[in-house]
Design an enzyme around this catalytic site. Structure first.
Site, PDB file in Angstrom:
ATOM      1  N   THR A 152       0.871  -1.186   0.000  1.00 52.56           N
ATOM      2  CA  THR A 152       0.000   0.000   0.000  1.00 52.56           C
ATOM      3  C   THR A 152       0.902   1.229   0.000  1.00 52.56           C
ATOM      4  O   THR A 152       1.322   1.679  -1.059  1.00 52.56           O
ATOM      5  CB  THR A 152      -0.974  -0.008   1.205  1.00 52.56           C
ATOM      6  OG1 THR A 152      -0.249  -0.267   2.409  1.00 52.56           O
ATOM      7  CG2 THR A 152      -2.046  -1.054   1.025  1.00 52.56           C
ATOM      8  N   LYS A 178       3.834  -6.890   3.945  1.00 53.78           N
ATOM      9  CA  LYS A 178       3.591  -5.495   3.615  1.00 53.78           C
ATOM     10  C   LYS A 178       3.306  -4.744   4.894  1.00 53.78           C
ATOM     11  O   LYS A 178       2.780  -5.292   5.873  1.00 53.78           O
ATOM     12  CB  LYS A 178       2.452  -5.334   2.609  1.00 53.78           C
ATOM     13  CG  LYS A 178       1.057  -5.752   3.070  1.00 53.78           C
ATOM     14  CD  LYS A 178       0.301  -4.773   3.923  1.00 53.78           C
ATOM     15  CE  LYS A 178       0.276  -3.388   3.335  1.00 53.78           C
ATOM     16  NZ  LYS A 178      -0.450  -2.450   4.284  1.00 53.78           N
ATOM     17  N   THR A 189      -0.764  -0.918   9.138  1.00 56.60           N
ATOM     18  CA  THR A 189      -1.521  -2.124   8.716  1.00 56.60           C
ATOM     19  C   THR A 189      -0.455  -3.057   8.151  1.00 56.60           C
ATOM     20  O   THR A 189       0.320  -2.613   7.341  1.00 56.60           O
ATOM     21  CB  THR A 189      -2.422  -1.600   7.610  1.00 56.60           C
ATOM     22  OG1 THR A 189      -3.179  -0.613   8.203  1.00 56.60           O
ATOM     23  CG2 THR A 189      -3.210  -2.661   6.991  1.00 56.60           C
ATOM     24  N   GLU A 276       6.609   4.737   7.197  1.00 60.55           N
ATOM     25  CA  GLU A 276       6.216   5.932   6.444  1.00 60.55           C
ATOM     26  C   GLU A 276       7.057   7.136   6.854  1.00 60.55           C
ATOM     27  O   GLU A 276       7.045   7.566   8.004  1.00 60.55           O
ATOM     28  CB  GLU A 276       4.727   6.210   6.664  1.00 60.55           C
ATOM     29  CG  GLU A 276       3.847   5.176   5.992  1.00 60.55           C
ATOM     30  CD  GLU A 276       2.376   5.302   6.329  1.00 60.55           C
ATOM     31  OE1 GLU A 276       1.561   4.707   5.601  1.00 60.55           O
ATOM     32  OE2 GLU A 276       2.033   5.995   7.307  1.00 60.55           O
ATOM     33  N   SER A 405      -6.116  10.416  -1.064  1.00 58.32           N
ATOM     34  CA  SER A 405      -6.127  11.219  -2.296  1.00 58.32           C
ATOM     35  C   SER A 405      -5.798  10.363  -3.509  1.00 58.32           C
ATOM     36  O   SER A 405      -5.087   9.391  -3.431  1.00 58.32           O
ATOM     37  CB  SER A 405      -5.122  12.346  -2.190  1.00 58.32           C
ATOM     38  OG  SER A 405      -5.423  13.175  -1.072  1.00 58.32           O
TER      39      SER A 405
END
Length: 405
Positions: A152, A178, A189, A276, A405
């Protein structure tokens, strides 16, 4: 950019006898993007799995648990990205079941022998018609394509492979995972899948998976958020000529578990390295605790502290933030005067305050590195634990502000 994370090539990632991998494009979130993975298992196999502890656990997690409870065996895993099918009520459960039924029809098995997995945006209906339409069009691929298809916000695919020779027989392990954000035990996640051709009895494999998860996927944190969809699954196809492992007393048990734990830890650390917006990989090594749970409690307090993590991002040796996190970890009888804290090999704190040998320059040199170990010696016992985390950057905020987005 992932922190010192090398991506294996096709030749380094091993095929597993008894496992076929397929990938397709369902357009769940965006077109022309691999977002559907089908893993077909041939013949008899064993499976162990642990799932998120989030009370809002996603529909596919609930269905996977129900199907495993039927004890009819597992013939396929089906994974979609782009939509978590979480917070979707009864319709989400029906959608997950419907996908399992369609997979079962396609490969010739019972719907209860299919385990569904989803990852992506929460609280949005699953575009089940697109997934079902894409299933007959999936194509045979190798593991790197599957690892990419389950991503993702990940920036790189995450894979690990091992071969171990035991009693003259080779046993193979391959895993994909992932995860990049919304990472915190239990579980971290994230999705993690490991496949081996070892022959392991199901009750023992389930025990192994739970224990291995605690030192890997349950020992990582990126942002302190536990996902609705976390799943860690291990499949043993039994295709190796090595004998069956059915108890801890089996002579090959320790060797097999060690390799499984190694693969799981590599995948879990890859998630943190690709956290991230991460620019640093940080190990919190807690030693001499009364119990392992106590060590993990202290490690988590430091690892998930936004103030600690932003200090690492800034390469700022504002190390009082670490002491603060240790102090509020919840160990009510903690003797702070006995604790020692190290940044790398630099002694930072002892006897309840700053170490007399510590200098800002020494701290700064360690903080500037992209891999840092914080060692916390509680001086209370012999237990220890390691927790893995990353820094918290401006990019983390940007990624999550723009996620839909």
């Amino acid at each position: 950019m992932a922190v010192n994370l090398a991506v294996p090539n096709d030749r380094q990632v091993l095929a597993i006898d008894g496992v076929q991998v397929f990938v397709g494009q369902a357009g769940v979130k965006k077109p022309d993007h691999d977002d559907l993975t089908l893993i077909v298992l041939n013949g008899v196999n064993s499976i162990g799995a642990v799932f998120t502890q989030n009370r809002f656990c996603a529909a596919p997690v609930q269905i996977a648990k129900q199907h495993l409870a039927t004890d009819t065996g597992v013939r396929a895993l089906v994974i979609n990205t782009g939509n978590a099918n979480a917070g979707t009520g009864r319709q989400g459960l029906a959608d997950a079941e419907f996908i399992c039924e369609k997979v079962a029809q396609q490969i010739g098995c019972a719907a209860a022998q299919v385990l569904p997995f989803s990852t992506g945006v929460i609280l949005e209906p699953l575009p089940v018609d697109r997934i079902v339409a894409a299933l007959p069009k999936v194509k045979v691929v190798h593991w790197p394509q599957a690892a990419a298809a389950i991503m993702t916000t990940d920036t790189v695919p995450k894979m690990a492979s091992r071969t171990v020779s035991i009693d003259g027989h080779k046993v193979h392990f391959t895993g994909i995972a992932k995860g990049s954000g919304m990472i915190h035990p239990n579980m971290a996640t994230m999705l993690g899948f490991v496949f081996t051709d070892a022959d392991i009895a199901q009750p023992l494999l389930q025990q192994m998976v739970a224990e291995v998860a605690n030192t890997s996927f349950n020992a990582i944190t990126v942002d302190g958020d536990t996902s609705t969809n976390d799943s860690f699954v291990v499949v043993a196809t039994g295709k190796t000529e090595l004998g069956r492992i059915d108890s801890e007393a089996s002579k090959d048990y320790a060797a097999i578990k060690t390799v499984l734990a190694d693969v799981a830890l590599e995948l879990a650390q890859a998630i943190v390295r690709d956290g991230e917006g991460a620019s640093k990989f940080i190990t919190i090594d807690v030693r001499h605790a009364l119990t392992e749970d106590e060590a993990r409690q202290v490690g988590y307090a430091v690892a998930r502290s936004p103030l600690v993590k932003t200090a690492f991002y800034a390469s700022d040796p504002n190390l009082g933030r670490i002491l603060c996190a240790i102090g509020y970890a919840g160990i009510t009888d903690l003797d702070v005067s006995a604790i020692k804290v190290y940044l790398g090999d630099v002694l930072v704190a002892e006897k309840g305050g700053r170490a007399s040998s510590y200098t800002e320059e020494a701290g700064q040199q360690v903080m500037a590195q992209d891999e840092i170990t914080v060692t916390i010696d509680l001086a209370r016992g012999e237990a220890q634990a390691k927790i893995y985390t990353c820094d918290l950057s401006k990019e983390y905020v940007a990624i999550n502000a723009d996620y839909r987005s």
